[in-house]
Design a protein around this motif. Structure first.
Motif, PDB file in Angstrom:
ATOM      1  N   GLY A 418       0.830  -1.217   0.000  1.00 28.12           N
ATOM      2  CA  GLY A 418       0.000   0.000   0.000  1.00 28.12           C
ATOM      3  C   GLY A 418       0.861   1.262   0.000  1.00 28.12           C
ATOM      4  O   GLY A 418       0.357   2.374   0.059  1.00 28.12           O
ATOM      5  N   ASP A 419       2.189   1.087  -0.062  1.00 31.50           N
ATOM      6  CA  ASP A 419       3.089   2.236  -0.200  1.00 31.50           C
ATOM      7  C   ASP A 419       3.447   2.380  -1.672  1.00 31.50           C
ATOM      8  O   ASP A 419       3.617   1.386  -2.380  1.00 31.50           O
ATOM      9  N   VAL A 420       3.554   3.623  -2.113  1.00 30.09           N
ATOM     10  CA  VAL A 420       3.987   3.887  -3.482  1.00 30.09           C
ATOM     11  C   VAL A 420       5.456   4.282  -3.409  1.00 30.09           C
ATOM     12  O   VAL A 420       5.837   5.111  -2.574  1.00 30.09           O
ATOM     13  N   THR A 435      -1.114   4.332  -1.113  1.00 29.74           N
ATOM     14  CA  THR A 435      -2.434   4.095  -1.715  1.00 29.74           C
ATOM     15  C   THR A 435      -3.472   3.848  -0.632  1.00 29.74           C
ATOM     16  O   THR A 435      -4.648   4.061  -0.834  1.00 29.74           O
ATOM     17  N   LYS A 436      -3.017   3.389   0.538  1.00 35.41           N
ATOM     18  CA  LYS A 436      -3.987   3.101   1.602  1.00 35.41           C
ATOM     19  C   LYS A 436      -4.524   4.410   2.168  1.00 35.41           C
ATOM     20  O   LYS A 436      -3.777   5.380   2.308  1.00 35.41           O
ATOM     21  N   ASP A 437      -5.805   4.409   2.460  1.00 34.61           N
ATOM     22  CA  ASP A 437      -6.450   5.626   2.875  1.00 34.61           C
ATOM     23  C   ASP A 437      -6.297   5.826   4.371  1.00 34.61           C
ATOM     24  O   ASP A 437      -7.247   5.686   5.144  1.00 34.61           O
ATOM     25  N   GLU A 444       1.159   6.892  14.797  1.00 40.99           N
ATOM     26  CA  GLU A 444      -0.115   6.176  15.002  1.00 40.99           C
ATOM     27  C   GLU A 444      -1.018   6.400  13.785  1.00 40.99           C
ATOM     28  O   GLU A 444      -1.090   7.503  13.253  1.00 40.99           O
ATOM     29  N   TRP A 445      -1.730   5.348  13.420  1.00 38.48           N
ATOM     30  CA  TRP A 445      -2.614   5.442  12.258  1.00 38.48           C
ATOM     31  C   TRP A 445      -3.951   6.083  12.596  1.00 38.48           C
ATOM     32  O   TRP A 445      -4.491   5.883  13.677  1.00 38.48           O
ATOM     33  N   ILE A 446      -4.489   6.782  11.612  1.00 37.44           N
ATOM     34  CA  ILE A 446      -5.850   7.309  11.710  1.00 37.44           C
ATOM     35  C   ILE A 446      -6.530   6.901  10.414  1.00 37.44           C
ATOM     36  O   ILE A 446      -6.002   7.166   9.327  1.00 37.44           O
TER      37      ILE A 446
END
Ligand code: AMP
Length: 543
Positions: A418-420, A435-437, A444-446
């Motif tokens: 999911g990384d470009v 690419t991941k939303d 930390e992810w949101i």
């Protein structure tokens, strides 16, 4: 024909036994949540791991394959859990303390944790959801202070649990492919997904990250583990340090720049890890209050988000401290690449060297990577052609826990990150987009999608699209664009923040809200995040 070499399973027990034999005097130092300092040797660590393992079996009835949760800061007890739990064939499931209650509840129920080891300071977070936890039979409280009380049922204090147990054990024979640890990673849509590590993957990852082209660690080093143990097993450092005989320093909740600097000084730490926002904070604090004596810190290993060339340059110029960039994911245990200069780069200018060091780097042996373009073709290694980064290797996920979803895997056995990125002719990979939303703030992810769904459930919001905007301190912060159902009824930023606080942790709530007339769409009617980013990510229209 098989080789005639012993079948020696690569398990965490062999790491612990090795440290007991080779480095019994090396130290594990913890700065505990109550501010006290604790120190003991790897010899003592091994004995307490045996006590813990005995207690798990004898007092809690834990058997092979049981899932045991940890909800704790970085300290010696958490390291004991990293060895004691997998040592008897159970699985050490480290739960991220920073998630929303809803996600934490989901993760614990989904993983079917039987017991949870929880720091006293974090107990209130579990008290809120305890009635909804379906499988947890007991909570073991770590670092309980005098007068500690809780509404959690079936609790035992950690020291009470292990105090009467033998400090030796006959570790069971384990298969190196047995599960050993688990971490959940943020999903773009839906709930987090579990990544189940094996003993073998954990061992090989730890052996690799100590090597010169990676972290370059030895028994000369005193290493501060800033990466939380609830984040991808602290990047495998609690295993790696026992293999190298490096002293390990644990900060627990003392993660503010001033506190980190105090620990660096006190413990004469020479190496450390952490996400860029931590090192940015430490750099700024050092600039404000330069240390009286030069720090012993020589090098910090950074991953989780991009380490910028300017931070590398300034840290080195002002304090002689070197930043090394690594890349990885929960799904890759996590470390897959690092960016160190090679002999052939020696004569390059400083600027050219910094450009290489700001890339995510070359892959470690045991990992393969490729970039695949939109056309499905493998991109040339020209440093320009972008595409999705795909990886495979000895510590890369082959399937998520309890799901058959194969969206992240290619038919020919690669994991889609999911990384470009691009890869240059020297093999250095550079992340250029995602690419991941998802938005990554301070490591930390949101989930933009989760925020969008929540916002669109508001009675006066017709559409909402959330993007990342660059942020000096946190790397990224969320910005929400909203389309009102009734333009005569505007919603204030404070109202929106309050509304979202029901379902989201504080750090996940957008700082910026922009009311727009319509969300730009792609030809197939999806939110055009590229276009929204172009319009708002520069921060021009932030409110
Ligand atoms: P996590 O699974 O939370 O560790 O997040 C993994 C993701 O973090 C990667 O897929 C990247 O998007 C991002 N990431 C990790 N390391 C780096 C890095 N050095 N530079 C840029 N992004 C990174």
């Amino acid at each position: 024909m098989n080789g005639l070499i012993m079948d020696y399973p690569l398990t965490t027990n062999t790491i612990l036994n090795y440290a007991k034999s080779a480095f019994p005097d090396k130290k594990l130092i913890s700065h505990l949540p109550n501010g006290t300092r604790h120190e003991y040797t790897y010899g003592a660590l091994e004995r307490r791991c045996c006590q813990l393992a005995n207690a798990l079996k004898n007092k809690l009835g834990i058997t092979k394959g049981d899932m045991i949760g940890t909800f704790a800061w970085n300290h010696y007890q958490h390291v004991e859990l990293y060895y004691g739990i997998p040592g008897i064939g159970a699985i050490c499931h480290t739960i991220n303390i920073r998630l929303s209650s809803q996600q934490t509840e989901f993760i614990i129920n989904h993983s079917e944790d039987k017991v949870i080891f929880v720091d006293a300071t974090l107990v209130p977070l579990l008290e809120k959801i305890a009635p909804k936890l379906e499988t947890v039979e007991k909570y073991i409280i770590i670092n309980a202070h005098d007068g500690f009380t809780t509404s959690l049922l079936n609790t035992i204090h950690y020291e009470k649990l292990i105090e009467d147990q033998l400090d030796t054990i006959q570790w069971p024979k384990l298969n190196e492919n047995d599960a050993c640890g688990m971490c959940y990673t943020s999903g773009t849509t839906g709930m987090p997904k579990g990544v189940l590590y094996s003993h073998r993957s954990t061992y090989l990852h730890a052996m690799t990250i100590l090597s010169p082209n990676a972290g370059n660690y030895s028994n000369d080093d005193i290493i501060l583990l800033i990466v939380p143990q609830f984040h991808v097993m602290a990047w495998g450092f609690p295993y790696m340090c026992l293999l190298t005989g490096s002293d390990m320093v644990m900060p627990s909740l003392h993660l503010q720049p001033e506190a980190i600097i105090r620990i660096l000084e006190l413990e004469k730490v020479n190496k450390a890890n952490g996400v860029p926002s931590i090192w940015m904070g430490v750099y700024e604090e050092l600039k404000k209050n330069p240390p009286k004596k030069k720090l012993a810190l020589e090098e910090y290993l950074v991953g989780g988000s991009a380490l910028t060339a300017s931070l590398v340059e300034n840290f080195e110029k002002d304090f002689g401290i070197k930043g090394v960039q690594a890349w990885g994911m929960t799904e890759t245990s996590p470390l897959g690449t690092a960016s160190r200069l090679q002999k052939k780069h020696k004569d390059l200018t400083l600027k050219e060297q910094l450009k290489i060091r700001a890339k995510q780097g070359i892959e470690f042996p045991g990992i393969e990577m490729r970039v695949v373009g939109d056309n499905g073709q493998i991109a040339p290694r020209d440093g320009r052609t972008m595409g999705e980064l795909q990886v495979k290797g000895a510590w890369v996920i082959k399937s998520y826990f309890k799901t058959n979803n194969r969206d992240n895997f290619t038919d020919d056995g690669w994991f889609r990150t999911g990384d470009v990125s691009t890869i240059d002719a020297d093999g250095y990979m550079e992340i250029t987009d995602r690419t991941k939303d998802l938005i990554k703030s301070g490591g930390e992810w949101i989930s933009s999608v989760a925020l969008e769904s929540a916002l669109m459930a508001h009675p006066n919001i017709k559409e909402a699209a959330v993007i990342a905007v660059p942020d000096k301190k946190w790397a990224e912060r969320p910005l929400a664009t909203i389309v009102l159902t009734d333009i005569n009824k505007p919603i204030s930023k404070e109202e929106l923040k309050k509304y979202l606080s029901k379902d989201f942790a504080n750090y996940q709530i957008p700082d910026y809200y922009v009311t727009i007339s319509q969300v730009p769409k792609t030809s197939v009617g999806k939110f055009d995040k590229k276009e929204i980013r172009k319009l708002y990510a520069e921060g021009k229209l932030k409110q």
